[in-house]
Design a protein around this motif. Structure first.
Motif, PDB file in Angstrom:
ATOM      1  N   ILE A  81     -59.858  17.673  14.832  1.00 33.72           N
ATOM      2  CA  ILE A  81     -58.466  18.081  14.985  1.00 33.72           C
ATOM      3  C   ILE A  81     -57.841  18.386  13.627  1.00 33.72           C
ATOM      4  CG2 ILE A  81     -56.173  17.265  15.679  1.00 33.72           C
ATOM      5  CD1 ILE A  81     -57.553  15.838  18.029  1.00 33.72           C
ATOM      6  N   THR A  82     -58.188  17.601  12.629  1.00 31.34           N
ATOM      7  CA  THR A  82     -57.655  17.850  11.294  1.00 31.34           C
ATOM      8  C   THR A  82     -58.118  19.200  10.751  1.00 31.34           C
ATOM      9  OG1 THR A  82     -57.497  15.490  10.774  1.00 31.34           O
ATOM     10  CG2 THR A  82     -57.617  17.013   8.926  1.00 31.34           C
ATOM     11  N   ALA A  88     -56.416  22.114  12.964  1.00 39.73           N
ATOM     12  CA  ALA A  88     -54.993  22.303  12.686  1.00 39.73           C
ATOM     13  C   ALA A  88     -54.784  22.848  11.270  1.00 39.73           C
ATOM     14  CB  ALA A  88     -54.241  20.986  12.859  1.00 39.73           C
ATOM     15  N   LEU A  93     -60.323  22.628  16.874  1.00 39.83           N
ATOM     16  CA  LEU A  93     -59.059  22.020  17.287  1.00 39.83           C
ATOM     17  C   LEU A  93     -59.047  21.786  18.793  1.00 39.83           C
ATOM     18  CD1 LEU A  93     -56.207  21.018  16.821  1.00 39.83           C
ATOM     19  CD2 LEU A  93     -55.409  23.394  16.878  1.00 39.83           C
ATOM     20  N   VAL A 153     -59.383  18.192  20.713  1.00 39.85           N
ATOM     21  CA  VAL A 153     -58.342  17.716  21.631  1.00 39.85           C
ATOM     22  C   VAL A 153     -58.954  17.344  22.974  1.00 39.85           C
ATOM     23  CG1 VAL A 153     -56.330  18.424  22.979  1.00 39.85           C
ATOM     24  CG2 VAL A 153     -56.443  18.950  20.535  1.00 39.85           C
ATOM     25  N   ALA A 206     -52.477  16.227  14.481  1.00 39.72           N
ATOM     26  CA  ALA A 206     -52.435  17.690  14.422  1.00 39.72           C
ATOM     27  C   ALA A 206     -51.199  18.171  13.674  1.00 39.72           C
ATOM     28  CB  ALA A 206     -52.461  18.274  15.836  1.00 39.72           C
TER      29      ALA A 206
END
Length: 439
Positions: free
Chosen positions: A175-176, A179, A324, A328, A369
């Motif tokens: 996710i890091t 984003a 991403l 999620v 995010a």
């Protein structure tokens, strides 16, 4: 990643040594995966962006990154202290759980390396290499390190405060990076010809080779996060394999139904999507849950990669659509499929745990995010203002390999009308070097 004080176990140490090497191999694998997906004129630049990340992140990690991520918390679960800056106080006899602390630190370093390299895919073909050299260490320190502490560090607010689960990196890695990739591609803007010119992968065998190396390394990434040669590592290993398979099949199913043909790129991308999604959930779900997680990621991500054309952001190599979105999916589905057999207590919605864990997973996703996007956007804008982040139009048109690195990936002895390579290159080098000064 549960940690408890104990003596060194040789079996655990041997496995973690191997897992560390496997995860490090993921970055060269990613370089090939990304390198095959770009056009011929920027292949070497793409490889370089991954390889240089190894050196840059390693320096940051050894100087202060490890201490800030895994040192004792110094405030509200947000960041660790500097007790181990420069790896101070750590030697051959230092122990973390059942493995040497120096090995644990190196294993975690390989995660930070590949995460930084992942971001490069969002800005392929148009980022200045000099700006990338500045971006990587700053980003690793301000984005990756804090999120790693929140998720895995002693006293981190996500693990100890919120109680959300992430076994191997859905939040700090997937996710890091996704984003951050979105933020950076917005800072740089779209490539020349975006939505007008065909920008197909130039070498699909290279893409598949890269995906294969990533899959191979992912066993160290996920099963290594058990930090021991034990039953949990075995279960996670199997979950990782299963999710990669269903991710691949899910993506191909969508392609066949939507486009009328399954593609090689789709197979490679689907496998990666499944592996991305199982990363956070591999230590929380059963084998059946892993199959569903991988399938869901393959299907959802195959649609998500087209969002960039509708929303007008140029995520060159689908970091947003795969990492991403896949991150999620995997992190959120922990709240649905988590089983006490794997977690040791927490259960998801389908196993009688109610909506509590699902809500915690969602909260962690939103905060991480948002943090990664906002901080990365700020870093990117600052670098762009100070030194320029976007390559010049001439560099982009000619290709970054020649204009930045003075090399070409596919000169096989002769160029053009039978002219020797040396003559062809030498005639173009002055112009290239003139552009190179801008990089």
């Amino acid at each position: 990643m549960p940690l408890a004080a104990a003596s060194v176990d040789t079996g655990d140490t041997a496995w973690l040594l191997a897992a560390t090497a496997l995860v490090l191999l993921m970055t060269p694998g990613l370089a090939l995966f990304y390198g095959g997906m770009v056009r011929t004129k920027s292949v070497l630049n793409m490889l370089m962006m991954s390889f240089v990340s190894i050196a840059l992140v390693t320096i940051v990690w050894l100087v202060c990154g490890y201490s800030l991520a895994f040192g004792e918390d110094i405030g509200a679960g947000l960041i660790g202290g500097l007790d181990h800056a420069g790896m101070a106080g750590l030697g051959p006899d230092s122990v973390q759980g059942t493995v040497p602390t120096l090995l644990f630190a190196t294993f975690q370093l390989t995660f930070a390396i590949v995460t930084a390299a992942l971001v490069s895919g969002a800005v392929a073909d148009r980022a200045r290499f000099g700006a990338w050299l500045v971006f990587v260490p700053v980003w690793a320190l301000l984005v990756y390190v804090p999120v790693a502490h929140w998720t895995w560090g002693p006293g981190g607010w996500i693990l100890d405060g919120l109680g959300a689960l992430d076994f191997a990196g859905g939040l700090p890695v997937e996710i890091t990076s996704g984003a951050s990739g979105l933020a950076l591609c917005l800072v740089l803007g779209p490539r020349l010809g975006f939505k007008k010119d065909a920008m197909r992968p130039h070498n699909l065998p290279m893409v598949v080779l890269g995906a294969g190396l990533l899959w191979f390394g992912w066993f160290g990434f996920n099963a290594g996060s058990a930090l021991g040669a034990n039953g949990m590592a075995a279960a996670v290993f199997l979950n990782t394999l299963a999710a990669g398979c269903t991710g691949l099949l899910g993506w191909l199913f969508v392609e066949q139904r939507r486009d009328g043909h399954p593609t090689t790129l789709g197979a490679a991308s689907g496998a990666v999507a499944g592996l991305v999604a199982i990363t956070p959930s591999c230590g929380s779900v059963s084998l059946l849950g892993a199959l569903v997680v991988g399938l869901a990621a393959g299907v959802v991500c195959s649609y998500a990669v087209s969002w960039k054309f509708k929303l007008n952001y140029d995520d060159s190599l689908d970091v947003v659509g795969v990492h991403l979105v896949g991150g999620v999916v995997g992190t959120l589905l922990i709240g649905v499929f988590a089983t006490a057999t794997m977690t040791g207590g927490a259960e998801g919605l389908l196993h009688g745990g109610g909506f509590g864990l699902l809500g915690k997973q969602l909260a962690a996703i939103v905060v991480v995010a948002a943090y990664a996007f906002l901080v990365t956007y700020g870093i990117g804008k600052l670098i762009d203002k100070v030194m320029g982040f976007r390559a010049s139009e001439e560099q982009e048109h000619t290709g970054l390999d020649l204009t930045v690195h003075a090399e070409s990936a596919y000169d096989h002895g002769v160029l053009g009308h039978g002219a020797p390579v040396t003559a062809s290159l030498s005639s173009s080098l002055p112009a290239a070097q003139k552009v190179k000064k801008q990089a």
